[in-house]
Scaffold this motif. Sequence first.
Motif, mmCIF file in Angstrom:
data_model
loop_
_atom_site.group_PDB
_atom_site.id
_atom_site.type_symbol
_atom_site.label_atom_id
_atom_site.label_comp_id
_atom_site.label_asym_id
_atom_site.label_seq_id
_atom_site.Cartn_x
_atom_site.Cartn_y
_atom_site.Cartn_z
ATOM 1 N N ALA A 60 1.024 -1.065 0.217
ATOM 2 C CA ALA A 60 0.033 -0.083 -0.016
ATOM 3 C C ALA A 60 0.891 1.260 0.016
ATOM 4 O O ALA A 60 1.785 1.272 0.652
ATOM 5 C CB ALA A 60 -0.881 0.015 1.268
ATOM 6 N N ILE A 61 0.188 2.063 -0.641
ATOM 7 C CA ILE A 61 1.265 3.816 -0.654
ATOM 8 C C ILE A 61 -0.027 4.723 -0.410
ATOM 9 O O ILE A 61 -0.831 4.591 -0.577
ATOM 10 C CB ILE A 61 1.597 3.938 -2.293
ATOM 11 N N ASP A 63 -0.782 8.052 2.854
ATOM 12 C CA ASP A 63 -1.049 8.290 4.198
ATOM 13 C C ASP A 63 -1.906 7.686 4.760
ATOM 14 O O ASP A 63 -3.161 7.734 4.076
ATOM 15 C CB ASP A 63 -0.975 9.802 4.264
ATOM 16 N N PRO A 64 -1.893 6.660 5.971
ATOM 17 C CA PRO A 64 -3.050 5.947 6.448
ATOM 18 C C PRO A 64 -4.167 6.954 6.780
ATOM 19 O O PRO A 64 -5.318 6.421 6.795
ATOM 20 C CB PRO A 64 -2.619 5.196 7.671
ATOM 21 N N ASP A 65 -3.935 8.253 7.175
ATOM 22 C CA ASP A 65 -5.256 9.028 7.694
ATOM 23 C C ASP A 65 -5.477 10.117 6.551
ATOM 24 O O ASP A 65 -6.409 10.727 6.601
ATOM 25 C CB ASP A 65 -4.418 9.862 8.827
ATOM 26 N N GLY A 66 -4.817 9.858 5.174
ATOM 27 C CA GLY A 66 -5.365 10.651 4.170
ATOM 28 C C GLY A 66 -6.421 10.168 3.415
ATOM 29 O O GLY A 66 -6.980 9.073 3.770
ATOM 30 N N ARG A 67 -6.750 10.783 2.270
ATOM 31 C CA ARG A 67 -8.037 10.427 1.461
ATOM 32 C C ARG A 67 -7.564 9.804 0.227
ATOM 33 O O ARG A 67 -8.499 9.323 -0.409
ATOM 34 C CB ARG A 67 -8.795 11.825 1.153
ATOM 35 N N ASP A 68 -6.330 9.927 -0.031
ATOM 36 C CA ASP A 68 -5.735 8.943 -1.418
ATOM 37 C C ASP A 68 -4.979 7.802 -0.921
ATOM 38 O O ASP A 68 -4.011 8.113 -0.133
ATOM 39 C CB ASP A 68 -4.974 10.058 -2.137
ATOM 40 N N HIS A 69 -5.196 6.876 -1.643
ATOM 41 C CA HIS A 69 -4.494 5.539 -1.433
ATOM 42 C C HIS A 69 -4.288 4.770 -2.737
ATOM 43 O O HIS A 69 -5.021 4.821 -3.611
ATOM 44 C CB HIS A 69 -5.469 4.791 -0.646
ATOM 45 N N ALA A 70 -3.273 4.008 -2.674
ATOM 46 C CA ALA A 70 -2.980 3.264 -3.878
ATOM 47 C C ALA A 70 -2.406 1.935 -3.273
ATOM 48 O O ALA A 70 -1.670 1.530 -2.477
ATOM 49 C CB ALA A 70 -1.511 3.522 -4.575
ATOM 50 N N LEU A 71 -3.074 0.806 -3.900
ATOM 51 C CA LEU A 71 -2.960 -0.694 -3.389
ATOM 52 C C LEU A 71 -2.635 -1.369 -4.843
ATOM 53 O O LEU A 71 -3.035 -1.468 -5.718
ATOM 54 C CB LEU A 71 -4.342 -1.212 -2.779
ATOM 55 N N LEU A 72 -0.881 -1.875 -4.632
ATOM 56 C CA LEU A 72 -0.496 -2.448 -5.710
ATOM 57 C C LEU A 72 -0.954 -3.974 -5.704
ATOM 58 O O LEU A 72 -0.804 -4.562 -4.314
ATOM 59 C CB LEU A 72 1.012 -2.509 -5.890
ATOM 60 N N PHE A 73 -1.186 -4.552 -6.620
ATOM 61 C CA PHE A 73 -1.499 -5.992 -6.583
ATOM 62 C C PHE A 73 -1.018 -6.942 -7.682
ATOM 63 O O PHE A 73 -0.626 -6.334 -8.743
ATOM 64 C CB PHE A 73 -3.195 -6.074 -6.664
ATOM 65 N N SER A 74 -0.951 -8.215 -7.480
ATOM 66 C CA SER A 74 -0.760 -9.150 -8.841
ATOM 67 C C SER A 74 -1.810 -10.282 -8.555
ATOM 68 O O SER A 74 -2.628 -10.336 -7.674
ATOM 69 C CB SER A 74 0.487 -9.913 -8.384
ATOM 70 N N ALA A 75 -2.155 -10.774 -9.846
ATOM 71 C CA ALA A 75 -3.040 -11.727 -9.993
ATOM 72 C C ALA A 75 -2.887 -12.303 -11.393
ATOM 73 O O ALA A 75 -2.022 -11.933 -11.948
ATOM 74 C CB ALA A 75 -4.543 -10.925 -10.168
ATOM 75 N N CYS A 85 -2.909 -1.883 -10.122
ATOM 76 C CA CYS A 85 -3.138 -0.915 -9.003
ATOM 77 C C CYS A 85 -4.274 -0.283 -8.697
ATOM 78 O O CYS A 85 -4.743 0.111 -9.778
ATOM 79 C CB CYS A 85 -1.952 0.345 -8.806
ATOM 80 N N ASP A 86 -4.939 -0.299 -7.601
ATOM 81 C CA ASP A 86 -6.315 0.267 -7.009
ATOM 82 C C ASP A 86 -5.764 1.608 -6.860
ATOM 83 O O ASP A 86 -5.286 1.828 -5.693
ATOM 84 C CB ASP A 86 -6.967 -0.589 -6.243
ATOM 85 N N PHE A 87 -6.224 2.674 -7.194
ATOM 86 C CA PHE A 87 -6.193 4.122 -6.682
ATOM 87 C C PHE A 87 -7.583 4.321 -6.091
ATOM 88 O O PHE A 87 -8.709 4.357 -6.660
ATOM 89 C CB PHE A 87 -5.954 5.047 -7.846
ATOM 90 N N LEU A 88 -7.545 4.624 -4.716
ATOM 91 C CA LEU A 88 -8.980 5.017 -4.223
ATOM 92 C C LEU A 88 -9.053 6.576 -3.720
ATOM 93 O O LEU A 88 -7.959 7.020 -3.132
ATOM 94 C CB LEU A 88 -8.837 4.104 -3.041
ATOM 95 N N HIS A 89 -10.070 7.147 -3.743
ATOM 96 C CA HIS A 89 -10.199 8.443 -3.099
ATOM 97 C C HIS A 89 -11.272 8.264 -2.228
ATOM 98 O O HIS A 89 -12.539 7.742 -2.585
ATOM 99 C CB HIS A 89 -10.185 9.530 -4.191
ATOM 100 N N LEU A 90 -11.269 8.883 -0.888
ATOM 101 C CA LEU A 90 -12.294 8.798 -0.103
ATOM 102 C C LEU A 90 -12.989 10.156 0.106
ATOM 103 O O LEU A 90 -12.438 11.131 -0.037
ATOM 104 C CB LEU A 90 -11.894 8.362 1.562
ATOM 105 N N ASP A 91 -14.195 10.150 0.279
ATOM 106 C CA ASP A 91 -15.096 11.393 0.449
ATOM 107 C C ASP A 91 -15.103 11.754 1.869
ATOM 108 O O ASP A 91 -14.353 11.187 2.800
ATOM 109 C CB ASP A 91 -16.402 11.234 0.067
ATOM 110 N N ALA A 92 -15.366 12.861 2.179
ATOM 111 C CA ALA A 92 -15.671 13.515 3.567
ATOM 112 C C ALA A 92 -16.164 12.630 4.594
ATOM 113 O O ALA A 92 -15.791 12.664 5.747
ATOM 114 C CB ALA A 92 -16.451 14.834 3.947
#
Length: 136
Positions: A60-61, A63-75, A85-92
């Motif tokens: 995972a890339i 800030d654990p407390d931030g709103r933007d995250h990247a999770l690198l995967f293999s399959a 990579c899953d790029f996630l953005h969290l709302d308020a």
Amino acid sequence: MQAFRAAVEADDLDAVEALLAEDVVFTSPVVFKPYRGKAITAAILRAVARVFEDFRYERAIGDPDGRDHALLFSARVGDREIGGCDFLHLDADGRIDELTVMVRPLSGAQALQAAMSAQFENIAREAREAGAASDG
């Protein structure tokens, strides 16, 4: 986002769906136009779970407390190895309002596209059923 990663790794797709905002925007690695809404995004993620084999998050890339995250995967899809990579953005409210997936190599993306195309009828049906259930 640890909750999303844990739910995916546990194959708990109901928990994954619960983390999605109603107006989530899903951007696929193999389709030009983004998908909008929780029902269609959840249906796509269920289909991905049926298609991917040997899925695992590598790291995972962000800030654990931030709103933007990247999770690198293999399959694997069939005989094709995929890195992505899953790029996630969290709302308020802490719900996922943007989910963008990238995959490589091209041959893996092509295998994923073919496998997901075969799932299209199931995806559309699941999204309709989920939408009807939330309306009623």
